[in-house]
Design a protein around this motif. Structure first.
Motif, PDB file in Angstrom:
ATOM      1  N   UNK A   2      13.969 -59.749  40.697  1.00  0.00           N
ATOM      2  CA  UNK A   2      15.269 -59.210  40.338  1.00  0.00           C
ATOM      3  C   UNK A   2      15.894 -58.477  41.526  1.00  0.00           C
ATOM      4  N   UNK A   3      15.037 -58.000  42.415  1.00  0.00           N
ATOM      5  CA  UNK A   3      15.454 -57.337  43.650  1.00  0.00           C
ATOM      6  C   UNK A   3      14.266 -57.353  44.590  1.00  0.00           C
ATOM      7  N   UNK A   4      14.389 -56.715  45.744  1.00  0.00           N
ATOM      8  CA  UNK A   4      13.257 -56.683  46.659  1.00  0.00           C
ATOM      9  C   UNK A   4      12.184 -55.715  46.204  1.00  0.00           C
ATOM     10  N   UNK A   5      12.399 -55.042  45.065  1.00  0.00           N
ATOM     11  CA  UNK A   5      11.434 -54.083  44.550  1.00  0.00           C
ATOM     12  C   UNK A   5      10.799 -54.502  43.227  1.00  0.00           C
ATOM     13  N   UNK A   6      11.430 -55.421  42.517  1.00  0.00           N
ATOM     14  CA  UNK A   6      10.936 -55.831  41.202  1.00  0.00           C
ATOM     15  C   UNK A   6      10.772 -57.348  41.188  1.00  0.00           C
ATOM     16  N   UNK A   7       9.553 -57.799  40.912  1.00  0.00           N
ATOM     17  CA  UNK A   7       9.277 -59.215  40.833  1.00  0.00           C
ATOM     18  C   UNK A   7       8.657 -59.595  39.506  1.00  0.00           C
ATOM     19  N   UNK A   8       8.698 -60.889  39.193  1.00  0.00           N
ATOM     20  CA  UNK A   8       8.155 -61.365  37.927  1.00  0.00           C
ATOM     21  C   UNK A   8       7.526 -62.743  38.129  1.00  0.00           C
ATOM     22  N   UNK A   9       6.642 -63.109  37.216  1.00  0.00           N
ATOM     23  CA  UNK A   9       6.033 -64.428  37.217  1.00  0.00           C
ATOM     24  C   UNK A   9       5.827 -64.914  35.799  1.00  0.00           C
ATOM     25  N   UNK A  10       6.145 -66.174  35.555  1.00  0.00           N
ATOM     26  CA  UNK A  10       5.991 -66.791  34.233  1.00  0.00           C
ATOM     27  C   UNK A  10       5.240 -68.105  34.414  1.00  0.00           C
ATOM     28  N   UNK A  11       4.214 -68.336  33.610  1.00  0.00           N
ATOM     29  CA  UNK A  11       3.450 -69.573  33.700  1.00  0.00           C
ATOM     30  C   UNK A  11       3.205 -70.142  32.308  1.00  0.00           C
ATOM     31  N   UNK A  12       3.039 -71.447  32.243  1.00  0.00           N
ATOM     32  CA  UNK A  12       2.691 -72.121  30.996  1.00  0.00           C
ATOM     33  C   UNK A  12       1.895 -73.376  31.339  1.00  0.00           C
ATOM     34  N   UNK A  13       0.945 -73.715  30.476  1.00  0.00           N
ATOM     35  CA  UNK A  13       0.105 -74.875  30.738  1.00  0.00           C
ATOM     36  C   UNK A  13      -0.395 -75.474  29.426  1.00  0.00           C
ATOM     37  N   UNK A  14      -0.520 -76.817  29.417  1.00  0.00           N
ATOM     38  CA  UNK A  14      -1.142 -77.523  28.293  1.00  0.00           C
ATOM     39  C   UNK A  14      -2.046 -78.613  28.853  1.00  0.00           C
ATOM     40  N   UNK A  15      -3.218 -78.780  28.252  1.00  0.00           N
ATOM     41  CA  UNK A  15      -4.132 -79.825  28.682  1.00  0.00           C
ATOM     42  C   UNK A  15      -4.785 -80.519  27.505  1.00  0.00           C
ATOM     43  N   UNK A  16      -5.059 -81.794  27.664  1.00  0.00           N
ATOM     44  CA  UNK A  16      -5.731 -82.583  26.626  1.00  0.00           C
ATOM     45  C   UNK A  16      -6.768 -83.478  27.291  1.00  0.00           C
ATOM     46  N   UNK A  17      -7.957 -83.484  26.737  1.00  0.00           N
ATOM     47  CA  UNK A  17      -9.001 -84.409  27.172  1.00  0.00           C
ATOM     48  C   UNK A  17      -9.431 -85.227  25.965  1.00  0.00           C
ATOM     49  N   UNK A  18      -9.447 -86.538  26.151  1.00  0.00           N
ATOM     50  CA  UNK A  18      -9.752 -87.428  25.043  1.00  0.00           C
ATOM     51  C   UNK A  18     -11.224 -87.543  24.723  1.00  0.00           C
ATOM     52  N   UNK A  19     -12.066 -86.946  25.555  1.00  0.00           N
ATOM     53  CA  UNK A  19     -13.506 -86.981  25.290  1.00  0.00           C
ATOM     54  C   UNK A  19     -14.214 -88.050  26.097  1.00  0.00           C
ATOM     55  N   UNK A  20     -15.424 -87.716  26.565  1.00  0.00           N
ATOM     56  CA  UNK A  20     -16.201 -88.625  27.404  1.00  0.00           C
ATOM     57  C   UNK A  20     -17.346 -89.306  26.664  1.00  0.00           C
ATOM     58  N   UNK A  21     -17.735 -88.780  25.493  1.00  0.00           N
ATOM     59  CA  UNK A  21     -18.953 -89.243  24.836  1.00  0.00           C
ATOM     60  C   UNK A  21     -18.667 -89.635  23.385  1.00  0.00           C
ATOM     61  N   UNK A  22     -19.255 -90.753  22.964  1.00  0.00           N
ATOM     62  CA  UNK A  22     -19.033 -91.306  21.630  1.00  0.00           C
ATOM     63  C   UNK A  22     -20.243 -91.021  20.746  1.00  0.00           C
ATOM     64  N   UNK A  23     -19.982 -90.603  19.516  1.00  0.00           N
ATOM     65  CA  UNK A  23     -21.023 -90.387  18.518  1.00  0.00           C
ATOM     66  C   UNK A  23     -21.267 -91.704  17.780  1.00  0.00           C
ATOM     67  N   UNK A  24     -22.460 -92.249  17.915  1.00  0.00           N
ATOM     68  CA  UNK A  24     -22.765 -93.530  17.288  1.00  0.00           C
ATOM     69  C   UNK A  24     -22.663 -93.451  15.771  1.00  0.00           C
ATOM     70  N   UNK A  25     -22.837 -92.282  15.203  1.00  0.00           N
ATOM     71  CA  UNK A  25     -22.819 -92.142  13.743  1.00  0.00           C
ATOM     72  C   UNK A  25     -21.475 -92.541  13.148  1.00  0.00           C
TER      73      UNK A  25
END
Length: 702
Positions: free
Chosen positions: A192-215
Motif C-alpha cells: 500500500x506504501x513503502x511501509x505497509x506490504x501484503x501477500x495473498x496466496x491460494x492453492x488447490x491440488x488433486x492426486x488421482x492415486x498411484x495404487x489400486x485396491x484389488x478388492x
C-alpha cells in the motif's frame, strides 16, 4: 528455591528460534539456475543473522531456487535433499515422523522440531504441508534443545515463507501430470506504501492415486487439498518491524496403500474397508521486532488449530474383522520473547529470552470389532471407545554468550544454557458399546512434570573468508509422556530420554565461491531411548524406555560451478545407529541391532545447466537429480530391510519473459522399493514407493 536458582542461572547462559522479521528487505528471486557463495548466505535460525560460514553446527540451507529446480512441494520430498534426514511415507499426513542422525519418533511427540516463520509445529500430524510459498529452509542437525527447547533432540527444520516488502510480484502456476495429478496456485505480494506490504496466496491440488485396491478396483490414495494465506507487514521506520499472518489448509486423503508382504515380496493391495484421513489446519501469528541502539528485541506470538479424522481398515485384508476410527483436535498457543546485543564487530555478544506454550489435545479412538467380535467371545459387533484429554504447558528461559577473538583473531567460544519446565495431564476413559448397550470399562487421571537444564558449548576458528572449523558438545533431551494404548497400568507413561552429543566439522569455499564444501563428524550416546513396541494383542503400539543406544556418522556436501551456467551439488550422509543395551523381553535381546527407520546412507546428486538463448526463448535450464537412501531396517529385530536404492528425477525448463514451462519426471527409471513396513495381528504388510510419473507446469510471473 532450587528451581528459582536454576532459572536465574539459565538467564545467564541458552538461545532460541528465529523471527522472520530478521529477514532482509531485498527482493529475492525464485527462478532457477542461481547459486551463491557460502559467505553470501545469511542464516537466520540462530537469531543472530550470521553468515553460514560462522555457524558452529552441521547445517543445510535450501533456497527457493533449489526447491523450484527439484520441484519440491512438500516436506517428504524435501527430506531427500538433506544428508542424514529421513521422513518415511506412512501413507497419510497423520503420521509424518522425521528422523535426523537416527533420532526420531514414530509415536507421540516428535524428536525433530519444525518451525515455520518462527512459529512452532508441535504435533507430527501437522508436519506434512505445502511448500509452494517457501523462501528458504534451514536444517540444523544435532540437538538444538539449548536453542529451541521442546522436541528438538535430533535437530530442527526452520521454514521461512515469502514476506511482504521483502518480496513483490504476482505468480500463477498450473500443473498437470500422470495419475491425474492436477494443481493450481496463485500468489500476489504488493504494498500500500513503502511501509505497509501484503501477500495473498491460494492453492488447490488433486492426486488421482498411484495404487489400486484389488478388492474393489479403486485407487486407495486419492488426495485433494487446498490452502490459502494472508500476510501483512508494517515497517514504519528503521527501528520497528511488525508482521501478521494467517493461513488455512484442508486435505481429504484416501491413504494407507498397505499390502501383504510374503516371502520377500509385496503382494497386491487387497482390503475391504475404505481408509482415509481428513485434516483442517489453521495458523495465526504476529511478529514484533524492534532495533534499539544497543540491542534488538523480538517477540513472536502464535496460535495453531487442527482438527482431523482417520478411518482405517485395521486388519488390511478382505476379511471384515477390525476397523479403527480416530478423531482429534488441538489448540496450541505459544510465545517467544528475546533480547540480543547488536553485533557491530564486538568481541562479546549475547542473547537472552523466555518462551512458553499451552497445548490442548483431545483424542477419541474407536476400535470396532466386526466379524472378529465372535473370536473375542462377544455376542455381537462391539466398539471399544477410548478418550484422551491431554492438556499441557511449558515455560523456558535461555541465554547464549559468544566471545570472539579469544587470544587470536578468529577464535570464538559460544556457551549456551536453557531451563525447561513442562507439565502434562491425561484424562482417560474407556467404554464398550454393543448395539444399544454401553458399558464403562475404566478411567483415570494422571499428571507428569518434567524439568531439564540443557547446556551447549562450541568453539570455532574462522580460518579465512568463507572457511571455518568448529567443535560442539551438547546435551539432548526429550520429555516423557503418556501412551494412548498400553497393556497394563505401569505402561500408562514413559520416561524422558537423554543424550550427549559430540561433533566436529568445518566448511570452506574456494575460487570466489565456485567451489564450496561442508564436513561434519558426530557421535551420540543416549539413554532411556523411547522405543515403539506392539501391544500384546497385536492391535496398536506403545512407547517404552529401553536401555542405551548410540549413533555416529558423517555428513558431507560439495557444491561446484566448474564452468559458466553449470551448477553441481553433492550431499552425502552416513549414520550407524544401533542399540547397545535393549532387551525387549526375556527371550528377545536386540542389543547390537540397528535402530529401525534409519537409512545407513543418504545421498543426493544434482546437476543443472542453463542455456542462454538469443531467439524465441530467453533461456533453457536442464536439470537432473539422483536421490538414494538405505539400507533401512523396519523393525527392532532387523529381520526385514530395504536395501539401498536410488531415484532419478529430471526437469527441462523453458523460459521466455513472464512465462516458464517445465517438463518433469519423477522416479523416471521406475525403481521398485519399499517405503514402509510393519506387522499387525500376526501378519506382515508393506507399502510400495511411488512409481514413475511425468508432467508439466506452467508458471507466469508478473
Amino acid at each position: 528455591m532450587k528451581r528459582f536458582f536454576l532459572i536465574l542461572f539459565a538467564l545467564s547462559a541458552g538461545g532460541h528460534a528465529s523471527a522472520y522479521t530478521n529477514m532482509p528487505d531485498s527482493i529475492r528471486t525464485d527462478s532457477v539456475g542461481i547459486s551463491v557463495a557460502i559467505e553470501d548466505v545469511t542464516v537466520y535460525s540462530l537469531k543472530q543473522s550470521r553468515a553460514l560460514a560462522d555457524v558452529p553446527a552441521s547445517l543445510s540451507y535450501v533456497s527457493a531456487a533449489d526447491m523450484t529446480q527439484r520441484r519440491v512441494t512438500d516436506i517428504k520430498e524435501f527430506s531427500s535433499m538433506i544428508p542424514n534426514l529421513f521422513m518415511p511415507d506412512f501413507g497419510s499426513r497423520l503420521t509424518s515422523p522425521i528422523f535426523i542422525r537416527g533420532i526420531g519418533s514414530r509415536l507421540n511427540s516428535p524428536s525433530v522440531g519444525l518451525y515455520v516463520d518462527g512459529m512452532p509445529y508441535y504435533d507430527k500430524a501437522t508436519f506434512d504441508f505445502d511448500l509452494s510459498e517457501v523462501q528458504s529452509v534451514e536444517v540444523l542437525r544435532g540437538p538444538q534443545g539449548t536453542l529451541y527447547g521442546r522436541n528438538t533432540m535430533g535437530g530442527i527444520i526452520n521454514v521461512f515463507t515469502r514476506q511482504p516488502l521483502s518480496y513483490k510480484g504476482t505468480k500463477v502456476i498450473l500443473s498437470g501430470g500422470s495419475y491425474k495429478d492436477l494443481g493450481a496456485a496463485a500468489s500476489h505480494y504488493g504494498s500500500f506504501s513503502d511501509k505497509i506490504g501484503y501477500g495473498i496466496t491460494a492453492r488447490y491440488g488433486h492426486k488421482g492415486g498411484y495404487f489400486v485396491n484389488r478388492y474393489n478396483g479403486k485407487r486407495v490414495d486419492v488426495d485433494d487439498d487446498a490452502s490459502g494465506s494472508l500476510k501483512l507487514r508494517f515497517k514504519p521506520n528503521d527501528r520497528w518491524d511488525i508482521s501478521v499472518l494467517g493461513d488455512y489448509q484442508y486435505s481429504d486423503q484416501g491413504g494407507y496403500p498397505y499390502a501383504p508382504y510374503i516371502d520377500g515380496h509385496i503382494m497386491p493391495i487387497d482390503y475391504n474397508a475404505y481408509s482415509y484421513y481428513k485434516r483442517s489446519l489453521a495458523n495465526a501469528g504476529m511478529s514484533l521486532g524492534h532495533h534499539a541502539d544497543k540491542f534488538d528485541f523480538t517477540a513472536i506470538l502464535s496460535y495453531q488449530y487442527f482438527k482431523d479424522e482417520q478411518g482405517l481398515d485395521q486388519d488390511f485384508t478382505p476379511a471384515d474383522d477390525y476397523y479403527a476410527t480416530q478423531r482429534q483436535h488441538q489448540n496450541l498457543g505459544s510465545f517467544d520473547i528475546q533480547f540480543r546485543s547488536r553485533e557491530d564487530g564486538r568481541r562479546y555478544s549475547w542473547l537472552a529470552g523466555a518462551s512458553g506454550f499451552v497445548q490442548g489435545l483431545d483424542k477419541n479412538v474407536g476400535m470396532e470389532m466386526r466379524d472378529a467380535a465372535a473370536a473375542q467371545g462377544l455376542p455381537m459387533r462391539a466398539t471399544q471407545i477410548m478418550s484422551y484429554d491431554t492438556p499441557s504447558y511449558g515455560l523456558a528461559v535461555y541465554h547464549q554468550s559468544s566471545i570472539n577473538d579469544i587470544g587470536i583473531e578468529g577464535l570464538s567460544l559460544i556457551l549456551g544454557l536453557r531451563y525447561d519446565f513442562e507439565h502434562s495431564r491425561m484424562d482417560y476413559s474407556m467404554d464398550m458399546t454393543m448395539g444399544d448397550m454401553n458399558r464403562h470399562i475404566s478411567d483415570f487421571v494422571s499428571k507428569l512434570d518434567f524439568s531439564q537444564v540443557m547446556p551447549k558449548a562450541s568453539i570455532q576458528y574462522r580460518l579465512r573468508r568463507g572457511a571455518s572449523i568448529y567443535a560442539t558438545v551438547s546435551e539432548g533431551y526429550k520429555a516423557g509422556g503418556f501412551n494412548v494404548s498400553f497393556d497394563n497400568d505401569s505402561e500408562r507413561s514413559y520416561k524422558p530420554e537423554r543424550s550427549w552429543n559430540y561433533e566436529i566439522g568445518g566448511r570452506a569455499s574456494w575460487l570466489g565461491g565456485a567451489l564450496t564444501g561442508d564436513l561434519a563428524i558426530f557421535y551420540i550416546d543416549w539413554r532411556q531411548q523411547q522405543i515403539q513396541q506392539p501391544l500384546a494383542n497385536g492391535i496398536g503400539m506403545k512407547l517404552v524406555n529401553a536401555g542405551r543406544s548410540r549413533s555416529w556418522g558423517v555428513e558431507a556436501s560439495l557444491g561446484a560451478n566448474p564452468v559458466k551456467n553449470l551448477d553441481l551439488r553433492f550431499d552425502w550422509g552416513f549414520t550407524r545407529a544401533e542399540f547397545t543395551e535393549y532387551f525387549q523381553s526375556e527371550s528377545a535381546d536386540y542389543s547390537g541391532n540397528k535402530i529401525p527407520f534409519v537409512p545407513e546412507h543418504t545421498l543426493s546428486a544434482t546437476a543443472s545447466y542453463t542455456v542462454n538463448c538469443r531467439r524465441v526463448l530467453d533461456r533453457i535450464v536442464l536439470s537432473a537429480q539422483y536421490n538414494g537412501q538405505g539400507a533401512i531396517y523396519w523393525d527392532d529385530d532387523n529381520k526385514v530391510r530395504q536395501p539401498f536404492y536410488g531415484l532419478l528425477d529430471a526437469r527441462v525448463s523453458f523460459q521466455r519473459g513472464i512465462a516458464q514451462v517445465d517438463i518433469w519426471g519423477r522416479n523416471i527409471t521406475g525403481t521398485d522399493y519399499m517405503s514402509y513396513y510393519f506387522e499387525a495381528l500376526g501378519n506382515h504388510f508393506a507399502q510400495r514407493g511411488k512409481p514413475a510419473r511425468f508432467g508439466a507446469d506452467l508458471t507466469l510471473r508478473f
